[in-house]
Scaffold this motif. Structure first.
Motif, PDB file in Angstrom:
ATOM      1  N   THR A   4       0.825  -1.206   0.000  1.00  0.00           N
ATOM      2  CA  THR A   4       0.000   0.000   0.000  1.00  0.00           C
ATOM      3  C   THR A   4       0.861   1.258   0.000  1.00  0.00           C
ATOM      4  O   THR A   4       2.090   1.204   0.127  1.00  0.00           O
ATOM      5  N   ASN A   5       0.194   2.415  -0.121  1.00  0.00           N
ATOM      6  CA  ASN A   5       0.944   3.671  -0.064  1.00  0.00           C
ATOM      7  C   ASN A   5       1.507   3.900   1.332  1.00  0.00           C
ATOM      8  O   ASN A   5       2.412   4.697   1.506  1.00  0.00           O
ATOM      9  N   GLY A   6       0.980   3.194   2.318  1.00  0.00           N
ATOM     10  CA  GLY A   6       1.519   3.273   3.675  1.00  0.00           C
ATOM     11  C   GLY A   6       2.536   2.183   3.970  1.00  0.00           C
ATOM     12  O   GLY A   6       2.891   1.948   5.130  1.00  0.00           O
ATOM     13  N   LEU A   7       3.001   1.506   2.925  1.00  0.00           N
ATOM     14  CA  LEU A   7       4.050   0.481   3.010  1.00  0.00           C
ATOM     15  C   LEU A   7       3.610  -0.777   3.755  1.00  0.00           C
ATOM     16  O   LEU A   7       4.440  -1.508   4.300  1.00  0.00           O
ATOM     17  N   ILE A   8       2.309  -1.035   3.778  1.00  0.00           N
ATOM     18  CA  ILE A   8       1.824  -2.293   4.334  1.00  0.00           C
ATOM     19  C   ILE A   8       1.835  -3.330   3.226  1.00  0.00           C
ATOM     20  O   ILE A   8       1.262  -3.101   2.148  1.00  0.00           O
ATOM     21  N   ALA A   9       2.474  -4.456   3.475  1.00  0.00           N
ATOM     22  CA  ALA A   9       2.621  -5.502   2.464  1.00  0.00           C
ATOM     23  C   ALA A   9       1.765  -6.712   2.814  1.00  0.00           C
ATOM     24  O   ALA A   9       1.582  -7.044   3.988  1.00  0.00           O
ATOM     25  N   ASN A  10       1.238  -7.337   1.784  1.00  0.00           N
ATOM     26  CA  ASN A  10       0.479  -8.570   1.940  1.00  0.00           C
ATOM     27  C   ASN A  10       0.929  -9.567   0.874  1.00  0.00           C
ATOM     28  O   ASN A  10       1.292  -9.160  -0.239  1.00  0.00           O
ATOM     29  N   TYR A  11       0.869 -10.852   1.229  1.00  0.00           N
ATOM     30  CA  TYR A  11       1.391 -11.886   0.352  1.00  0.00           C
ATOM     31  C   TYR A  11       0.410 -13.039   0.198  1.00  0.00           C
ATOM     32  O   TYR A  11      -0.343 -13.360   1.125  1.00  0.00           O
ATOM     33  N   ALA A  12       0.479 -13.687  -0.955  1.00  0.00           N
ATOM     34  CA  ALA A  12      -0.238 -14.942  -1.130  1.00  0.00           C
ATOM     35  C   ALA A  12       0.404 -15.979  -0.213  1.00  0.00           C
ATOM     36  O   ALA A  12       1.623 -15.934   0.044  1.00  0.00           O
ATOM     37  N   HIS A  13      -0.403 -16.911   0.266  1.00  0.00           N
ATOM     38  CA  HIS A  13       0.111 -17.939   1.169  1.00  0.00           C
ATOM     39  C   HIS A  13       1.275 -18.705   0.550  1.00  0.00           C
ATOM     40  O   HIS A  13       2.213 -19.077   1.250  1.00  0.00           O
ATOM     41  N   SER A  14       1.219 -18.888  -0.741  1.00  0.00           N
ATOM     42  CA  SER A  14       2.219 -19.712  -1.412  1.00  0.00           C
ATOM     43  C   SER A  14       3.606 -19.087  -1.410  1.00  0.00           C
ATOM     44  O   SER A  14       4.603 -19.790  -1.630  1.00  0.00           O
ATOM     45  N   VAL A  15       3.695 -17.767  -1.179  1.00  0.00           N
ATOM     46  CA  VAL A  15       5.003 -17.097  -1.225  1.00  0.00           C
ATOM     47  C   VAL A  15       5.380 -16.440   0.090  1.00  0.00           C
ATOM     48  O   VAL A  15       6.498 -15.926   0.236  1.00  0.00           O
ATOM     49  N   GLU A  16       4.463 -16.467   1.054  1.00  0.00           N
ATOM     50  CA  GLU A  16       4.721 -15.788   2.327  1.00  0.00           C
ATOM     51  C   GLU A  16       5.951 -16.376   2.999  1.00  0.00           C
ATOM     52  O   GLU A  16       6.133 -17.593   3.056  1.00  0.00           O
ATOM     53  N   GLY A  17       6.830 -15.471   3.462  1.00  0.00           N
ATOM     54  CA  GLY A  17       8.064 -15.903   4.102  1.00  0.00           C
ATOM     55  C   GLY A  17       9.218 -16.092   3.138  1.00  0.00           C
ATOM     56  O   GLY A  17      10.374 -16.215   3.567  1.00  0.00           O
TER      57      GLY A  17
END
Length: 114
Positions: A52-65
């Motif tokens: 996001t513009n506030g630098l919050i990141a989200n990931y698909a489960h398959s790539v998280e970590g």
């Protein structure tokens, strides 16, 4: 028309790493949520990560970590650091805004194979 220019793909062995870059002709870039998507042969395009513009990141489960998304607003750029790559990560990777704009770049091919 907004342009997306992706780069940094390549062929690596399982467990390897790559860093993808995307330069975007979108103004103002900084207010937009940006995402990385991928499309494997015979499959639908899927969202891998977004920031996001506030630098919050989200990931698909398959790539998280394993993957990390970042952005540089001064360079109108978004990045995807990919570690511990697996054969199932093989795909063409694209960046776009969320919600998507109708134009897409050429993408960058990532191939993970031994």
């Amino acid at each position: 028309q907004v342009q997306f220019v992706e780069s940094g793909g390549g062929s690596v062995q399982p467990g390897g790493s790559l860093r993808l870059s995307c330069v975007v002709s979108l103004s103002p870039f900084r207010i937009n949520t940006m995402g990385w998507f991928r499309q494997a042969p015979g499959k639908d395009r899927e969202l891998v990560a977004h920031i996001t513009n506030g630098l919050i990141a989200n990931y698909a489960h398959s790539v998280e970590g394993r993957f990390a998304i970042s952005r540089d607003n001064d360079k109108n750029s978004v990045y995807l650091e990919m570690n511990s790559l697996k054969p199932e990560d093989t795909a063409v990777y694209y960046c776009n805004r969320l919600p998507n704009l109708p134009s897409w770049g050429q993408g960058t091919q990532v191939t993970v194979s031994s």
